[in-house]
Design a protein around this motif. Structure first.
Motif, PDB file in Angstrom:
ATOM      1  N   LEU A 277      10.933  60.736  17.513  1.00 57.80           N
ATOM      2  CA  LEU A 277      11.803  59.669  18.015  1.00 57.80           C
ATOM      3  C   LEU A 277      13.120  60.178  18.577  1.00 57.80           C
ATOM      4  N   ASP A 278      13.656  59.367  19.485  1.00 60.57           N
ATOM      5  CA  ASP A 278      15.036  59.536  19.940  1.00 60.57           C
ATOM      6  C   ASP A 278      15.968  58.585  19.200  1.00 60.57           C
ATOM      7  N   VAL A 279      15.424  57.433  18.805  1.00 65.73           N
ATOM      8  CA  VAL A 279      16.230  56.377  18.181  1.00 65.73           C
ATOM      9  C   VAL A 279      15.440  55.765  17.030  1.00 65.73           C
ATOM     10  N   LEU A 280      16.095  55.615  15.876  1.00 64.01           N
ATOM     11  CA  LEU A 280      15.468  54.970  14.719  1.00 64.01           C
ATOM     12  C   LEU A 280      16.146  53.628  14.455  1.00 64.01           C
ATOM     13  N   LEU A 281      15.374  52.560  14.604  1.00 64.09           N
ATOM     14  CA  LEU A 281      15.825  51.217  14.259  1.00 64.09           C
ATOM     15  C   LEU A 281      15.104  50.803  12.986  1.00 64.09           C
ATOM     16  N   ALA A 282      15.702  49.906  12.213  1.00 64.01           N
ATOM     17  CA  ALA A 282      15.054  49.459  10.978  1.00 64.01           C
ATOM     18  C   ALA A 282      15.543  48.075  10.594  1.00 64.01           C
ATOM     19  N   GLY A 283      14.655  47.319   9.964  1.00 62.95           N
ATOM     20  CA  GLY A 283      15.020  45.991   9.511  1.00 62.95           C
ATOM     21  C   GLY A 283      13.948  45.403   8.604  1.00 62.95           C
ATOM     22  N   PHE A 284      14.182  44.170   8.185  1.00 59.66           N
ATOM     23  CA  PHE A 284      13.214  43.432   7.381  1.00 59.66           C
ATOM     24  C   PHE A 284      12.272  42.652   8.291  1.00 59.66           C
ATOM     25  N   HIS A 285      10.984  42.610   7.907  1.00 58.94           N
ATOM     26  CA  HIS A 285      10.005  41.807   8.628  1.00 58.94           C
ATOM     27  C   HIS A 285       9.051  41.158   7.637  1.00 58.94           C
ATOM     28  N   ASN A 286       8.703  39.921   7.925  1.00 59.26           N
ATOM     29  CA  ASN A 286       7.793  39.195   7.042  1.00 59.26           C
ATOM     30  C   ASN A 286       6.408  39.831   7.007  1.00 59.26           C
ATOM     31  N   GLY A 287       6.034  40.514   8.083  1.00 57.58           N
ATOM     32  CA  GLY A 287       4.704  41.096   8.153  1.00 57.58           C
ATOM     33  C   GLY A 287       4.609  42.506   7.622  1.00 57.58           C
ATOM     34  N   ALA A 288       5.674  42.990   6.994  1.00 55.23           N
ATOM     35  CA  ALA A 288       5.656  44.358   6.472  1.00 55.23           C
ATOM     36  C   ALA A 288       4.720  44.438   5.268  1.00 55.23           C
ATOM     37  N   PHE A 289       4.030  45.566   5.169  1.00 54.67           N
ATOM     38  CA  PHE A 289       3.185  45.817   4.007  1.00 54.67           C
ATOM     39  C   PHE A 289       4.022  46.609   3.004  1.00 54.67           C
ATOM     40  N   PHE A 290       4.473  45.923   1.955  1.00 48.97           N
ATOM     41  CA  PHE A 290       5.407  46.527   1.023  1.00 48.97           C
ATOM     42  C   PHE A 290       4.730  47.586   0.151  1.00 48.97           C
ATOM     43  N   LYS A 291       5.537  48.461  -0.419  1.00 49.86           N
ATOM     44  CA  LYS A 291       5.001  49.673  -1.033  1.00 49.86           C
ATOM     45  C   LYS A 291       4.231  49.425  -2.325  1.00 49.86           C
ATOM     46  N   GLY A 292       4.819  48.678  -3.251  1.00 48.34           N
ATOM     47  CA  GLY A 292       4.197  48.497  -4.558  1.00 48.34           C
ATOM     48  C   GLY A 292       4.320  47.066  -5.052  1.00 48.34           C
ATOM     49  N   VAL A 293       3.788  46.817  -6.238  1.00 46.95           N
ATOM     50  CA  VAL A 293       3.784  45.463  -6.813  1.00 46.95           C
ATOM     51  C   VAL A 293       5.207  44.938  -6.952  1.00 46.95           C
ATOM     52  N   ARG A 294       6.092  45.777  -7.460  1.00 47.93           N
ATOM     53  CA  ARG A 294       7.497  45.358  -7.629  1.00 47.93           C
ATOM     54  C   ARG A 294       8.128  44.992  -6.297  1.00 47.93           C
ATOM     55  N   ASP A 295       7.815  45.746  -5.273  1.00 48.11           N
ATOM     56  CA  ASP A 295       8.400  45.495  -3.957  1.00 48.11           C
ATOM     57  C   ASP A 295       7.865  44.201  -3.345  1.00 48.11           C
ATOM     58  N   TRP A 296       6.575  43.949  -3.525  1.00 49.16           N
ATOM     59  CA  TRP A 296       6.019  42.681  -3.068  1.00 49.16           C
ATOM     60  C   TRP A 296       6.686  41.506  -3.790  1.00 49.16           C
ATOM     61  N   ARG A 297       6.879  41.658  -5.109  1.00 48.53           N
ATOM     62  CA  ARG A 297       7.491  40.581  -5.896  1.00 48.53           C
ATOM     63  C   ARG A 297       8.931  40.328  -5.451  1.00 48.53           C
ATOM     64  N   GLU A 298       9.699  41.410  -5.314  1.00 49.99           N
ATOM     65  CA  GLU A 298      11.131  41.279  -5.072  1.00 49.99           C
ATOM     66  C   GLU A 298      11.481  40.992  -3.609  1.00 49.99           C
ATOM     67  N   LEU A 299      10.717  41.550  -2.683  1.00 50.46           N
ATOM     68  CA  LEU A 299      11.089  41.443  -1.272  1.00 50.46           C
ATOM     69  C   LEU A 299      10.244  40.454  -0.476  1.00 50.46           C
ATOM     70  N   TYR A 300       9.109  40.082  -1.021  1.00 53.95           N
ATOM     71  CA  TYR A 300       8.277  39.112  -0.305  1.00 53.95           C
ATOM     72  C   TYR A 300       8.251  37.766  -1.030  1.00 53.95           C
ATOM     73  N   PHE A 301       7.679  37.757  -2.222  1.00 47.44           N
ATOM     74  CA  PHE A 301       7.490  36.486  -2.908  1.00 47.44           C
ATOM     75  C   PHE A 301       8.811  35.835  -3.306  1.00 47.44           C
ATOM     76  N   LYS A 302       9.766  36.652  -3.754  1.00 49.89           N
ATOM     77  CA  LYS A 302      11.060  36.065  -4.154  1.00 49.89           C
ATOM     78  C   LYS A 302      11.768  35.441  -2.955  1.00 49.89           C
ATOM     79  N   ASN A 303      11.705  36.110  -1.804  1.00 48.71           N
ATOM     80  CA  ASN A 303      12.336  35.541  -0.613  1.00 48.71           C
ATOM     81  C   ASN A 303      11.641  34.266  -0.161  1.00 48.71           C
ATOM     82  N   LYS A 304      10.321  34.235  -0.248  1.00 49.85           N
ATOM     83  CA  LYS A 304       9.599  33.024   0.124  1.00 49.85           C
ATOM     84  C   LYS A 304       9.957  31.875  -0.817  1.00 49.85           C
TER      85      LYS A 304
END
Length: 243
Positions: free
Chosen positions: A98-125
């Motif tokens: 890459l020349d440029v790295l952008l990053a952000g949150f997306h609803n369609g992201a496949f989160f890393k582990g169970v804790r991450d799904w709970r905290e970053l997906y289900f809790k936000n929903k």
């Protein structure tokens, strides 16, 4: 105020409708001096770019540079934050392309582990319908984004506040320390006016992007410019404009 570079455009390699060439031609027609092709990171389960395709994109951009010498063409990626520890869905191999790295949150992201799904997906929903969860979700989102900024050399945080709630002041502080830009996204409307007013209290700089998913929308940044003007953001804090 005139935007002279668009650092956030998508192509058919992920969620966009056109080719890299299509985006470049549109950028030239609109008088841009620089364009970044930044498709969704591979961890987006619906629209993520195939890791193998990044090599094709790198080669294609190098060829197009010889054809279109009037514009600077860069390869980026819009990586996904996939854990509460701020991990991204890109590894060192991808980043090296890459020349440029952008990053952000997306609803369609496949989160890393169970804790991450709970905290970053289900809790936000759930926080959208259970108010008691909103503060906790905001804290978790903010911690994850701050850690991502600190752990990676991120050039741009995309549409902060658009997908999940964040503490803008804390994000701005971390971004200022690392030299990371905060995006005013003309498609999503974030940073919005209130967020910009908060963020500009820190020593952070900004970029106005189109987040174009169709070639005709490359360089279409009027809504982002309007947000910056309404917030009273000084022109010298926006890295891709001429005044």
């Amino acid at each position: 105020m005139r935007v002279i570079a668009d650092y956030h455009t998508h192509t058919k390699y992920s969620h966009g409708k056109g080719s890299i060439r299509d985006n470049i031609v549109e950028a030239i027609n609109k008088g841009l001096k620089k364009i970044v092709i930044a498709d969704h990171g591979p961890g987006h389960w619906l629209y993520g770019v195939n890791k193998k395709d990044l090599y094709k994109m790198r080669d294609e951009i190098e060829r197009l540079k010889t054809e279109f010498k009037e514009i600077e063409i860069l390869l980026g990626i819009e990586a996904n934050i996939i854990s509460v520890d701020g991990e991204l869905d890109v590894d060192d191999e991808v980043i090296s392309l890459l020349d440029v790295l952008l990053a952000g949150f997306h609803n369609g992201a496949f989160f890393k582990g169970v804790r991450d799904w709970r905290e970053l997906y289900f809790k936000n929903k759930l926080s959208r319908i259970v108010p008691i969860l909103q503060r906790d979700a905001r804290i978790t989102n903010t911690i994850a984004m701050v850690k991502a900024i600190k752990n990676y050399n991120i050039d741009i945080i995309t549409h902060p506040g658009a997908k999940v709630d964040i503490d803008t002041r804390e994000i701005a502080k971390a971004a200022a320390e690392k030299g990371t830009l905060l995006e005013i996204n003309s498609s999503h409307g974030f940073l919005n006016v209130d967020y910009v007013k908060i963020a500009m209290k820190e020593n952070v700089n900004f970029v106005i992007n189109s987040d174009a998913h169709k070639p005709k929308d490359v360089g279409k940044v009027d809504d982002g410019i309007a947000i910056a003007l309404r917030a009273g953001l000084p022109f010298d804090r926006i890295i891709n404009i001429e005044s």
